[in-house]
Design an enzyme around this catalytic site. Structure first.
Site, short mmCIF file in Angstrom:
data_model
loop_
_atom_site.label_atom_id
_atom_site.label_comp_id
_atom_site.label_asym_id
_atom_site.label_seq_id
_atom_site.Cartn_x
_atom_site.Cartn_y
_atom_site.Cartn_z
N SER A 1 8.14 -5.74 12.04
CA SER A 1 7.79 -6.40 13.30
C SER A 1 7.41 -7.86 13.06
CB SER A 1 6.58 -5.67 13.92
OG SER A 1 5.98 -6.46 14.91
N TYR B 1 -2.15 -2.59 13.10
CA TYR B 1 -0.73 -2.22 13.26
C TYR B 1 0.14 -3.16 12.41
CZ TYR B 1 3.93 -2.62 15.16
OH TYR B 1 5.30 -2.73 15.29
N LYS C 1 2.64 -2.56 8.88
CA LYS C 1 4.04 -3.00 8.70
C LYS C 1 4.16 -3.87 7.45
CE LYS C 1 5.95 -1.07 12.32
NZ LYS C 1 6.96 0.00 12.17
#
Ligand code: WQD
Length: 346
Positions: free
Chosen positions: A124, A148, A152
Site C-alpha cells: 500500500s 496497518y 505492510k
C-alpha cells in the site's frame, strides 16, 4: 498448475479473480470472509463462466492452508488477504500485526515447503507515510504512520529477507494508491461493513440517500482548493496490474516494488464535482476538521510499472465515478441483498 489467490473474495480480490480467469489462468481462492462474502465469488464464476475451488479458511490455520497446497499444484501466489482499515489498526494493533504478519509468515513457510517461490503481494502507498514530495516514486524513504501501514512495511521487508536467503524467490510488491470503482456489470464492487471510511463509498451512499451529507475532512491543506488530494485508480486497472506483475514474477526472480496509481491527483472537491457531473446526482457536503493521520497530497509516479511491467492505468475519473454509482444502485445493501432487477439509477 494454479494461481493461489488469498483474500480472493474481497474488493480487490474478486476483481483480480475475474481478470485471471478471463486471461485463462486456473485459480484457487482462500478467504476467511472476515471482510467479504462468498456471493462475490459466485458472481465471479457467473461473470467469467469459469469454475474454481474456494476454501473459506484463515491463513493463520496452518493445517487448513497446507491442505490446499497438498490438493493443488500451486504455481504462484497473489497474496491479498489482510485487514486494511487504518483507523481500526490504531485501536487494534495486535489484531493487525497477528493477522497480517503472522498470516503472511504461515503462507510463506508453506510456499517454501512446497517449493512455490513466486508471489505478488498487496502492499500500500501507506508505506510512504507522510511523504509530501509528490509525485511519489518507489525509491523515496519509507515510513508508515499507523499499525496497518507498518504491517505492510514489515511484510515487504520480510519478503526482501526471503529473497536474500534464497535468490530463487520472485516477488512483486504492489503499492496501491486509492482503489475505487467497480466492475462495469455492476455485479462486483466495494462492500464496506457499516459506515464507509473511504471517500467514494461514502459519496455513493450520500448520493443514493443512505447517508445525509459528506463530511469533507479539512479544506486548509496546501492544495488547489484546500481539500485532500489523492491518486484514485480504477479497481479493474489495479486488478490488471496484478496480472502484469504475475507475468513478471513467473519470468524472473528478485524483489521489486511497484506503484499502482494513475499519477494524477484529484482533490475531494474535484471528486465530488466529477461524481455529480457524470451521474446527475447531488452530493451535499460540509467542511469539517481534518481527520487525524491524513496528509494533504498523495499521488504516484507510476512510470516504473509502465517501464518494467508494461502496465498503465487506462480508466479515467468519469468511469470510476460511473462504475461506483452503478454498483451502488444495483446493490443498495452490497452483497447482503442481491441487486434489484431495475436498471441503474443514472
Ligand atoms: C481520501 C480523501 C480524506 C472520507 C485509505 C487508506 C489507505 C488505502 C486507501 C489501503 C482524503 C477524504 C474521506 C470522508 C473525506 N487503503 N475523505 N471524507 O485515507 O487516502 O487512504 O484508502 O491500502 O491505506 O488509508 O483514502 O478514501 O479514506 O480518503 O473528506 O468521509 O478523502 O481526508 O483526503 P485514504 P480515503
Amino acid at each position: 498448475m494454479a494461481i493461489l489467490v488469498t483474500g480472493g473474495a474481497g474488493y480487490i480480490g474478486s476483481h483480480t479473480c475475474v481478470e485471471l480467469l478471463n486471461a485463462g489462468y486456473e485459480i484457487v481462492v482462500v478467504d476467511n470472509l472476515s471482510n467479504s462474502c462468498s456471493e462475490s465469488l459466485r458472481r465471479v464464476k457467473e461473470l467469467t463462466g469459469r469454475d474454481f475451488e474456494f476454501y473459506p479458511i484463515n491463513l493463520l490455520n496452518r493445517q487448513d492452508l497446507e491442505s490446499v497446497f497438498r490438493q493443488h499444484r500451486i504455481e504462484a501466489v497473489i497474496h491479498l488477504a489482510g485487514l486494511k482499515a487504518v483507523g481500526e489498526s490504531v485501536s487494534l494493533p495486535l489484531r493487525y500485526y497477528h493477522n497480517n504478519i503472522s498470516g503472511s509468515i504461515v503462507l510463506c513457510e508453506l510456499m517454501q515447503e512446497y517449493a512455490v517461490k513466486k508471489i505478488v503481494f498487496s502492499s500500500s502507498a501507506t508505506v510512504y507515510g507522510t511523504s509530501e514530495s509528490v509525485p511519489i516514486s518507489e525509491n523515496v524513504p519509507l515510513g508508515a504512520t499507523n499499525a496497518y501501514g507498518r504491517t505492510k512495511l514489515m511484510i515487504e521487508e520480510m519478503m526482501r529477507d526471503l529473497h536474500v536467503s534464497d535468490a530463487a524467490w520472485s516477488i512483486a510488491l504492489l503499492r496501491y494508491f486509492n482503489p475505487i470503482g467497480a466492475h462495469s456489470s455492476g455485479r462486483l464492487g466495494e462492500n464496506p461493513n457499516g459506515i464507509p471510511n473511504n471517500l467514494m463509498p461514502y459519496i455513493t451512499q450520500v448520493a443514493v440517500g443512505e447517508l445525509e451529507e459528506l463530511q469533507i475532512y479539512g479544506n486548509d491543506y496546501s492544495t488547489l482548493d484546500g481539500t485532500g488530494v489523492r491518486d484514485y485508480i480504477h479497481v479493474v486497472d489495479l486488478a490488471r496490474g496484478h496480472l502484469k506483475a504475475l507475468e513478471k514474477v513467473m519470468a524472473t526472480s528478485g524483489v521489486e516494488a511497484y506503484n499502482l496509481g494513475t499519477g494524477q491527483g484529484y482533490s475531494v472537491l474535484e471528486m465530488v464535482s466529477a461524481f455529480e457531473r457524470v451521474t446527475g446526482r447531488s452530493v451535499p457536503y460540509k467542511i469539517t476538521a481534518r481527520r487525524p493521520g491524513d496528509i494533504g497530497m498523495c499521488y504516484s509516479d507510476p512510470t516504473k510499472a509502465e517501464r518494467e511491467l508494461g502496465w498503465v492505468a487506462q480508466k479515467g475519473i468519469d468511469e470510476m465515478c460511473l462504475d461506483s454509482w452503478r454498483w451502488q444502485t444495483y446493490n443498495p445493501q452490497g452483497y447482503g441483498i442481491f441487486h434489484y432487477e431495475s436498471q441503474p439509477v443514472i
